[in-house]
Design an enzyme around this catalytic site. Structure first.
Site, PDB file in Angstrom:
ATOM      1  N   GLU A 229       0.879  -1.182   0.000  1.00 50.61           N
ATOM      2  CA  GLU A 229       0.000   0.000   0.000  1.00 50.61           C
ATOM      3  C   GLU A 229       0.906   1.220   0.000  1.00 50.61           C
ATOM      4  O   GLU A 229       1.588   1.491   0.992  1.00 50.61           O
ATOM      5  CB  GLU A 229      -0.884   0.003   1.258  1.00 50.61           C
ATOM      6  CG  GLU A 229      -1.767  -1.232   1.423  1.00 50.61           C
ATOM      7  CD  GLU A 229      -2.966  -1.213   0.488  1.00 50.61           C
ATOM      8  OE1 GLU A 229      -3.181  -0.220  -0.221  1.00 50.61           O
ATOM      9  OE2 GLU A 229      -3.683  -2.225   0.461  1.00 50.61           O
ATOM     10  N   CYS A 263      -2.200   9.307   3.362  1.00 54.02           N
ATOM     11  CA  CYS A 263      -1.985   8.748   2.023  1.00 54.02           C
ATOM     12  C   CYS A 263      -3.100   9.105   1.053  1.00 54.02           C
ATOM     13  O   CYS A 263      -2.858   9.374  -0.111  1.00 54.02           O
ATOM     14  CB  CYS A 263      -1.827   7.237   2.119  1.00 54.02           C
ATOM     15  SG  CYS A 263      -3.233   6.430   2.898  1.00 54.02           S
TER      16      CYS A 263
HETATM   17  P1  NAD Z   1       8.885   4.011   4.341  1.00 53.75           P
HETATM   18  O1  NAD Z   1       8.798   3.162   3.121  1.00 53.75           O
HETATM   19  O2  NAD Z   1      10.090   4.823   4.524  1.00 53.75           O
HETATM   20  O3  NAD Z   1       8.756   3.112   5.644  1.00 53.75           O
HETATM   21  C1  NAD Z   1       7.633   2.286   5.889  1.00 53.75           C
HETATM   22  C2  NAD Z   1       8.059   1.103   6.734  1.00 53.75           C
HETATM   23  O4  NAD Z   1       8.888   0.252   5.953  1.00 53.75           O
HETATM   24  C3  NAD Z   1       8.901   1.466   7.955  1.00 53.75           C
HETATM   25  O5  NAD Z   1       8.531   0.609   8.999  1.00 53.75           O
HETATM   26  C4  NAD Z   1      10.320   1.205   7.488  1.00 53.75           C
HETATM   27  O6  NAD Z   1      11.221   0.931   8.536  1.00 53.75           O
HETATM   28  C5  NAD Z   1      10.135  -0.005   6.609  1.00 53.75           C
HETATM   29  N1  NAD Z   1      11.091  -0.169   5.518  1.00 53.75           N
HETATM   30  C6  NAD Z   1      11.803   0.789   4.877  1.00 53.75           C
HETATM   31  N2  NAD Z   1      12.527   0.236   3.897  1.00 53.75           N
HETATM   32  C7  NAD Z   1      12.252  -1.105   3.906  1.00 53.75           C
HETATM   33  C8  NAD Z   1      12.686  -2.208   3.116  1.00 53.75           C
HETATM   34  N3  NAD Z   1      13.542  -2.053   2.130  1.00 53.75           N
HETATM   35  N4  NAD Z   1      12.175  -3.425   3.397  1.00 53.75           N
HETATM   36  C9  NAD Z   1      11.278  -3.595   4.383  1.00 53.75           C
HETATM   37  N5  NAD Z   1      10.858  -2.588   5.187  1.00 53.75           N
HETATM   38  C10 NAD Z   1      11.338  -1.355   4.931  1.00 53.75           C
HETATM   39  O7  NAD Z   1       7.555   4.895   4.333  1.00 53.75           O
HETATM   40  P2  NAD Z   1       7.099   6.003   5.385  1.00 53.75           P
HETATM   41  O8  NAD Z   1       7.894   7.251   5.131  1.00 53.75           O
HETATM   42  O9  NAD Z   1       7.072   5.436   6.752  1.00 53.75           O
HETATM   43  O10 NAD Z   1       5.577   6.238   4.955  1.00 53.75           O
HETATM   44  C11 NAD Z   1       5.151   7.261   4.118  1.00 53.75           C
HETATM   45  C12 NAD Z   1       4.596   6.703   2.830  1.00 53.75           C
HETATM   46  O11 NAD Z   1       3.599   5.748   3.129  1.00 53.75           O
HETATM   47  C13 NAD Z   1       3.910   7.755   1.968  1.00 53.75           C
HETATM   48  O12 NAD Z   1       4.286   7.597   0.626  1.00 53.75           O
HETATM   49  C14 NAD Z   1       2.435   7.435   2.130  1.00 53.75           C
HETATM   50  O13 NAD Z   1       1.622   7.822   1.041  1.00 53.75           O
HETATM   51  C15 NAD Z   1       2.469   5.954   2.294  1.00 53.75           C
HETATM   52  N6  NAD Z   1       1.249   5.473   2.936  1.00 53.75           N
HETATM   53  C16 NAD Z   1       0.381   4.748   2.185  1.00 53.75           C
HETATM   54  C17 NAD Z   1      -0.808   4.298   2.751  1.00 53.75           C
HETATM   55  C18 NAD Z   1      -1.796   3.485   1.934  1.00 53.75           C
HETATM   56  O14 NAD Z   1      -2.693   2.902   2.511  1.00 53.75           O
HETATM   57  N7  NAD Z   1      -1.671   3.409   0.616  1.00 53.75           N
HETATM   58  C19 NAD Z   1      -1.100   4.580   4.085  1.00 53.75           C
HETATM   59  C20 NAD Z   1      -0.183   5.326   4.821  1.00 53.75           C
HETATM   60  C21 NAD Z   1       0.996   5.762   4.238  1.00 53.75           C
END
Ligand code: NAD
Length: 499
Positions: A229, A263
């Protein structure tokens, strides 16, 4: 160690250990051992346990205080959006819909009418849920409810920026005398997430596109299912016959709730030219009424605040970059445009941009912060063209006094979900699937459809009661040795059915 800082005050909230890949491996092994006993319980009993936990979350003041402290969002959003949603989702899945979706499903084939096909929904095993920082319950523990109800164990890896809320849920889980290894929280950075992707039987990931692609790649290598997501660039289309004051209120709420770190937020507004000036003025008036500041954490504190802090400091950089790029290309800052001078923490003023054009970064890349660009369009067709000219497709809304016209336009938006004459409420429609299309993701949450994603599906084909004798005859005719008479009979049948 992970240092968790209150973004609204910059005070240290707590330091916690940053867990390693080995810690994640150990957690997955414990979860794997605990899962079969949980899966063996009837769905109704698993549901009862999850409802008990939801009731526990509801009464826990420390949970909300922790969420407010580590995210910097108003208490109103923590309770009225995150907690309310989590309880509603639990109610929905643990009710009749969840039980029905997980029950064996018997289907009757036409060709082998002597048979029935029983579709069985088994748990997959250990589901790894990886969450972002913007919704510490809603996109973290709440996303564990469906996999748990389906009989899986869950290892949750919350964001390194907001892990304390999930740790508090884990404490409440254990205090509720639920099996401790069945739901575990691992704290850590991207490497902990990677370790989880390398070991779990399925991944449910919410976060950035870059990380989502890596998660999907790992899942592809391992041939395990992954739901990802990701971000959005949701468009709000405002037609000239819309209720403009209501649309403006919704634009401002859906643009600046949690300081724009949502999001499915409105990332772009496309408004028909004849009403554009009035609409911009109405939005500007709404923004001037917003109260921004550090959220009080206490239960009794009055709701004296609309917009809180920026949880993730990088979003301030992105907001500034998008505003500078837009202004350099001819946009006008109607209100906001910088950090408010009188607040000590991570804040950015709700910013309204007018006279934007489609090639500006603010119209193409996810801002995920408090910037709302408004573009004038000639008509609904131009709005549709601009809205669909995006690599993302998460959410959106269409506003018109003619609901049928709005619905027709909504159907032509390439998006996972669209509201007609409203915004953001689609997230609370837990009965229907919600997910991204194009590069906004794969798979979805909500609805029975999402629950079944957490299941390994097995089909068992057997004789219908009383028709074993027919199976014996058909089997004799169909199997070796092949007979010319059977071929002639099947040819006749095929011509009758499909010719
Ligand atoms: P991020 O990808 O930096 O981190 C999300 C999670 O993934 C964290 O727990 C992080 O530690 C982990 N992570 C990072 N790299 C990883 C990898 N290579 N493998 C596995 N895990 C990893 O994202 P963020 O900055 O925390 O979130 C913001 C983004 O999330 C925005 O783009 C937002 O639109 C999106 N978002 C989407 C939804 C949806 O339902 N579509 C909901 C909320 C947020």
């Amino acid at each position: 160690m992970l240092r968790i800082v209150n973004p609204a005050t910059l005070d240290l909230v707590r330091e916690i250990p940053c867990q390693t890949a080995d810690d994640v491996t150990a957690a997955v092994q414990r979860a794997r051992a605990a899962q079969p006993a949980w899966a063996a319980l009837p769905t109704r009993e698993r549901g009862r346990a999850l409802r008990r936990l939801a009731a526990r979350l509801l009464g826990d003041e420390e949970l909300i205080e922790t969420l407010v402290a580590e995210s910097g969002k108003p208490r109103y959003e923590a309770e009225l959006i995150e907690l309310f949603y989590t309880c509603e989702l639990t109610r929905f899945y643990t009710g009749r819909v969840g039980r029905r979706a997980l029950r064996d499903d018997v289907r009757h084939p036409l060709i082998f009418a002597n048979k029935k096909a029983r579709v069985v929904y088994h748990a997959r095993g250990v589901v790894g849920v990886i969450g972002p920082w913007n919704w510490p319950i809603l996109n973290n523990f709440a996303d564990c409810v469906a996999p748990l109800l389906a009989g899986n164990a869950v290892v949750l890896k919350p964001s390194e920026w907001t892990p304390l809320t999930s740790l508090r849920v884990q404490t409440l889980w254990r205090e509720s005398r639920l099996p401790p290894d069945l739901f575990q929280v691992v704290t850590g950075q991207a490497d902990a997430g990677r370790a989880l992707c390398a070991q779990a039987d399925m991944i449910f990931f919410t976060g950035s596109q870059a990380a989502g692609r890596e998660v999907a790649r790992t899942a592809g290598e391992r041939l395990i299912p992954a739901v990802v997501e990701l971000g959005g660039k949701s468009a709000m289309v405002v037609l000239a016959d819309a209720d403009l004051p209501r649309a403006a209120r919704a634009a401002v709420w859906s643009g600046f709730a949690h300081s724009g770190q949502v999001c499915i937020r409105t990332e772009r507004v496309l408004v028909e030219a004849p009403v554009a000036d009035r609409f911009i003025q109405l939005c500007s008036d709404e923004i001037h009424r917003l109260r921004q500041g550090a959220p009080p954490r206490e239960l009794g504190a009055p709701v004296a605040l609309d917009v809180g802090a920026i949880t993730f400091p990088r979003q301030i950089t992105v907001a500034k970059e998008h505003i500078a790029d837009a202004v350099a290309k001819g946009a006008r800052v109607v209100t906001g445009g910088s950090a408010p001078g009188d607040l000590p923490g991570q804040f950015f003023a709700p910013t309204l941009l007018a006279e934007v054009t489609p090639e500006m970064k603010v119209m193409r890349e996810e801002t995920f912060g408090p910037v709302l660009p408004i573009m004038r369009v000639a008509d609904a067709e131009e709005a549709l063209r601009v809205a669909n000219d995006s690599t993302l497709g998460l959410s959106g809304s269409v506003w018109s006094g003619d609901a049928a016209r709005a619905r027709a336009l909504a159907r032509r938006l390439v998006s996972g979900s669209v509201c007609v004459n409203d915004a953001l409420v689609n997230y609370f429609c837990v009965e229907a699937p919600l997910g991204g299309v194009k590069q906004s993701g794969l798979g979805f949450r909500h609805g029975p459809e999402s629950l079944r994603q957490f299941c390994r599906v097995e089909t068992i084909v057997e004789d219908r009661a009383g028709l074993r004798w027919l199976s014996a005859i058909i089997g004799r005719q169909l199997m070796f040795p092949y007979r010319a008479r059977t071929l002639r009979a099947v040819r006749w049948l095929m011509r009758r059915l499909y010719g």
